[in-house]
Design a protein around this motif. Structure first.
Motif, PDB file in Angstrom:
ATOM      1  N   VAL A  49       0.808  -1.224   0.000  1.00  0.00           N
ATOM      2  CA  VAL A  49       0.000   0.000   0.000  1.00  0.00           C
ATOM      3  C   VAL A  49       0.842   1.276   0.000  1.00  0.00           C
ATOM      4  O   VAL A  49       0.329   2.364   0.205  1.00  0.00           O
ATOM      5  CB  VAL A  49      -1.016   0.013   1.179  1.00  0.00           C
ATOM      6  CG1 VAL A  49      -1.959  -1.161   1.070  1.00  0.00           C
ATOM      7  CG2 VAL A  49      -0.319   0.027   2.526  1.00  0.00           C
ATOM      8  N   ARG A  50       2.137   1.139  -0.287  1.00  0.00           N
ATOM      9  CA  ARG A  50       3.016   2.305  -0.351  1.00  0.00           C
ATOM     10  C   ARG A  50       2.838   3.036  -1.673  1.00  0.00           C
ATOM     11  O   ARG A  50       2.110   2.601  -2.551  1.00  0.00           O
ATOM     12  CB  ARG A  50       4.477   1.855  -0.189  1.00  0.00           C
ATOM     13  CG  ARG A  50       4.755   1.160   1.136  1.00  0.00           C
ATOM     14  CD  ARG A  50       6.170   0.615   1.210  1.00  0.00           C
ATOM     15  NE  ARG A  50       6.414  -0.345   0.149  1.00  0.00           N
ATOM     16  CZ  ARG A  50       7.604  -0.647  -0.338  1.00  0.00           C
ATOM     17  NH1 ARG A  50       8.690  -0.062   0.131  1.00  0.00           N
ATOM     18  NH2 ARG A  50       7.736  -1.539  -1.299  1.00  0.00           N
ATOM     19  N   THR A  51       3.553   4.128  -1.827  1.00  0.00           N
ATOM     20  CA  THR A  51       3.503   4.900  -3.063  1.00  0.00           C
ATOM     21  C   THR A  51       4.202   4.127  -4.180  1.00  0.00           C
ATOM     22  O   THR A  51       5.037   3.251  -3.913  1.00  0.00           O
ATOM     23  CB  THR A  51       4.207   6.262  -2.900  1.00  0.00           C
ATOM     24  OG1 THR A  51       5.617   6.024  -2.701  1.00  0.00           O
ATOM     25  CG2 THR A  51       3.624   7.066  -1.745  1.00  0.00           C
ATOM     26  N   PRO A  52       3.907   4.449  -5.432  1.00  0.00           N
ATOM     27  CA  PRO A  52       4.596   3.785  -6.547  1.00  0.00           C
ATOM     28  C   PRO A  52       6.123   3.945  -6.480  1.00  0.00           C
ATOM     29  O   PRO A  52       6.855   3.013  -6.812  1.00  0.00           O
ATOM     30  CB  PRO A  52       4.022   4.473  -7.787  1.00  0.00           C
ATOM     31  CG  PRO A  52       2.658   4.891  -7.369  1.00  0.00           C
ATOM     32  CD  PRO A  52       2.815   5.298  -5.917  1.00  0.00           C
ATOM     33  N   LEU A  53       6.605   5.083  -6.041  1.00  0.00           N
ATOM     34  CA  LEU A  53       8.048   5.289  -5.916  1.00  0.00           C
ATOM     35  C   LEU A  53       8.644   4.329  -4.885  1.00  0.00           C
ATOM     36  O   LEU A  53       9.687   3.710  -5.137  1.00  0.00           O
ATOM     37  CB  LEU A  53       8.359   6.743  -5.529  1.00  0.00           C
ATOM     38  CG  LEU A  53       9.830   7.092  -5.361  1.00  0.00           C
ATOM     39  CD1 LEU A  53      10.608   6.857  -6.661  1.00  0.00           C
ATOM     40  CD2 LEU A  53       9.997   8.529  -4.916  1.00  0.00           C
ATOM     41  N   TYR A  55       7.377   1.479  -3.970  1.00  0.00           N
ATOM     42  CA  TYR A  55       7.216   0.139  -4.534  1.00  0.00           C
ATOM     43  C   TYR A  55       8.358  -0.183  -5.501  1.00  0.00           C
ATOM     44  O   TYR A  55       8.904  -1.287  -5.485  1.00  0.00           O
ATOM     45  CB  TYR A  55       5.864   0.054  -5.233  1.00  0.00           C
ATOM     46  CG  TYR A  55       5.533  -1.279  -5.846  1.00  0.00           C
ATOM     47  CD1 TYR A  55       5.052  -2.329  -5.069  1.00  0.00           C
ATOM     48  CD2 TYR A  55       5.667  -1.487  -7.222  1.00  0.00           C
ATOM     49  CE1 TYR A  55       4.715  -3.550  -5.631  1.00  0.00           C
ATOM     50  CE2 TYR A  55       5.332  -2.703  -7.796  1.00  0.00           C
ATOM     51  CZ  TYR A  55       4.857  -3.725  -7.005  1.00  0.00           C
ATOM     52  OH  TYR A  55       4.535  -4.937  -7.567  1.00  0.00           O
ATOM     53  N   LYS A  56       8.729   0.785  -6.328  1.00  0.00           N
ATOM     54  CA  LYS A  56       9.812   0.584  -7.299  1.00  0.00           C
ATOM     55  C   LYS A  56      11.153   0.308  -6.629  1.00  0.00           C
ATOM     56  O   LYS A  56      12.037  -0.305  -7.209  1.00  0.00           O
ATOM     57  CB  LYS A  56       9.935   1.800  -8.223  1.00  0.00           C
ATOM     58  CG  LYS A  56       8.823   1.884  -9.237  1.00  0.00           C
ATOM     59  CD  LYS A  56       8.961   3.128 -10.102  1.00  0.00           C
ATOM     60  CE  LYS A  56       7.777   3.258 -11.030  1.00  0.00           C
ATOM     61  NZ  LYS A  56       7.801   4.498 -11.806  1.00  0.00           N
ATOM     62  N   GLN A  57      11.296   0.750  -5.386  1.00  0.00           N
ATOM     63  CA  GLN A  57      12.545   0.536  -4.656  1.00  0.00           C
ATOM     64  C   GLN A  57      12.643  -0.883  -4.099  1.00  0.00           C
ATOM     65  O   GLN A  57      13.676  -1.272  -3.586  1.00  0.00           O
ATOM     66  CB  GLN A  57      12.671   1.564  -3.538  1.00  0.00           C
ATOM     67  CG  GLN A  57      12.829   2.970  -4.062  1.00  0.00           C
ATOM     68  CD  GLN A  57      12.741   4.028  -2.976  1.00  0.00           C
ATOM     69  OE1 GLN A  57      12.427   3.755  -1.823  1.00  0.00           O
ATOM     70  NE2 GLN A  57      13.011   5.268  -3.356  1.00  0.00           N
ATOM     71  N   GLY A  58      11.577  -1.643  -4.223  1.00  0.00           N
ATOM     72  CA  GLY A  58      11.559  -3.032  -3.775  1.00  0.00           C
ATOM     73  C   GLY A  58      10.216  -3.391  -3.173  1.00  0.00           C
ATOM     74  O   GLY A  58       9.560  -2.548  -2.573  1.00  0.00           O
ATOM     75  N   TYR A  59       9.828  -4.649  -3.365  1.00  0.00           N
ATOM     76  CA  TYR A  59       8.555  -5.121  -2.839  1.00  0.00           C
ATOM     77  C   TYR A  59       8.666  -6.599  -2.512  1.00  0.00           C
ATOM     78  O   TYR A  59       9.645  -7.263  -2.858  1.00  0.00           O
ATOM     79  CB  TYR A  59       7.412  -4.842  -3.827  1.00  0.00           C
ATOM     80  CG  TYR A  59       7.645  -5.368  -5.217  1.00  0.00           C
ATOM     81  CD1 TYR A  59       7.243  -6.642  -5.568  1.00  0.00           C
ATOM     82  CD2 TYR A  59       8.292  -4.592  -6.170  1.00  0.00           C
ATOM     83  CE1 TYR A  59       7.469  -7.134  -6.847  1.00  0.00           C
ATOM     84  CE2 TYR A  59       8.512  -5.073  -7.448  1.00  0.00           C
ATOM     85  CZ  TYR A  59       8.102  -6.345  -7.765  1.00  0.00           C
ATOM     86  OH  TYR A  59       8.322  -6.823  -9.028  1.00  0.00           O
ATOM     87  N   ALA A  63       3.507  -8.970  -4.873  1.00  0.00           N
ATOM     88  CA  ALA A  63       2.599  -7.933  -4.372  1.00  0.00           C
ATOM     89  C   ALA A  63       2.169  -6.982  -5.468  1.00  0.00           C
ATOM     90  O   ALA A  63       2.971  -6.589  -6.309  1.00  0.00           O
ATOM     91  CB  ALA A  63       3.271  -7.137  -3.254  1.00  0.00           C
ATOM     92  N   ILE A  64       0.880  -6.640  -5.426  1.00  0.00           N
ATOM     93  CA  ILE A  64       0.410  -5.577  -6.303  1.00  0.00           C
ATOM     94  C   ILE A  64       0.557  -4.266  -5.540  1.00  0.00           C
ATOM     95  O   ILE A  64       0.517  -4.252  -4.315  1.00  0.00           O
ATOM     96  CB  ILE A  64      -1.057  -5.782  -6.752  1.00  0.00           C
ATOM     97  CG1 ILE A  64      -2.011  -5.759  -5.552  1.00  0.00           C
ATOM     98  CG2 ILE A  64      -1.206  -7.053  -7.558  1.00  0.00           C
ATOM     99  CD1 ILE A  64      -3.477  -5.664  -5.936  1.00  0.00           C
ATOM    100  N   ASN A  65       0.762  -3.199  -6.261  1.00  0.00           N
ATOM    101  CA  ASN A  65       0.904  -1.894  -5.624  1.00  0.00           C
ATOM    102  C   ASN A  65      -0.421  -1.154  -5.704  1.00  0.00           C
ATOM    103  O   ASN A  65      -0.980  -0.979  -6.781  1.00  0.00           O
ATOM    104  CB  ASN A  65       2.004  -1.093  -6.306  1.00  0.00           C
ATOM    105  CG  ASN A  65       2.285   0.244  -5.654  1.00  0.00           C
ATOM    106  OD1 ASN A  65       2.477   1.232  -6.336  1.00  0.00           O
ATOM    107  ND2 ASN A  65       2.329   0.295  -4.349  1.00  0.00           N
TER     108      ASN A  65
END
Length: 129
Positions: A49-53, A55-59, A63-65
């Protein structure tokens, strides 16, 4: 008049406690080890549930963003099966708690809130090295 106001207060308190109990039954807080076991199921419904930025740093896993603070959250969760468990996480745990409560209101039956979020997950990976 005071008696009616008091009775109304009792009813509101009762209804609020019922709703709180329903949330407790629907939302479970889980730790890193529990999430690792859940991830062995390749069909897990996992939401970052984080921001797309962020999420791009790792997930985690597949997981879906779905950023909790945008309409993307409601749109993304509409694609999920409300009758199956859903797992949520954020960076440390605050946003995932808000997301879990929102998922309850959207009709999801069982929600697992990953305590510690991405930060705890990343730390658990570092400890293995």
């Amino acid at each position: 008049m005071k008696k009616i106001a008091f009775q109304l207060l009792l009813i509101i308190t009762f209804l609020a406690s019922c709703n709180a109990q329903q949330n407790l039954d629907t939302i479970s807080i889980i730790d890193t080890e529990t999430l690792k076991v859940a991830l062995s199921n390749k069909t897990i419904q996992l939401i970052d549930v984080r921001t797309p930025l962020e999420y791009k740093q790792g997930y985690i896993g597949n997981a879906i963003n779905a950023n909790i603070y945008t309409s993307d959250f409601t749109q993304a969760t509409a694609l999920l099966d409300k009758t199956k468990p859903v797992y949520v996480y954020c960076h440390k745990g605050g946003r995932s708690n808000a997301a879990a409560r929102k998922l309850t209101k959207l009709g999801f039956n069982k929600i697992f809130d990953f305590k510690g979020g991405w930060k705890a997950w990343r730390n658990s990976l570092k400890q293995k090295k």
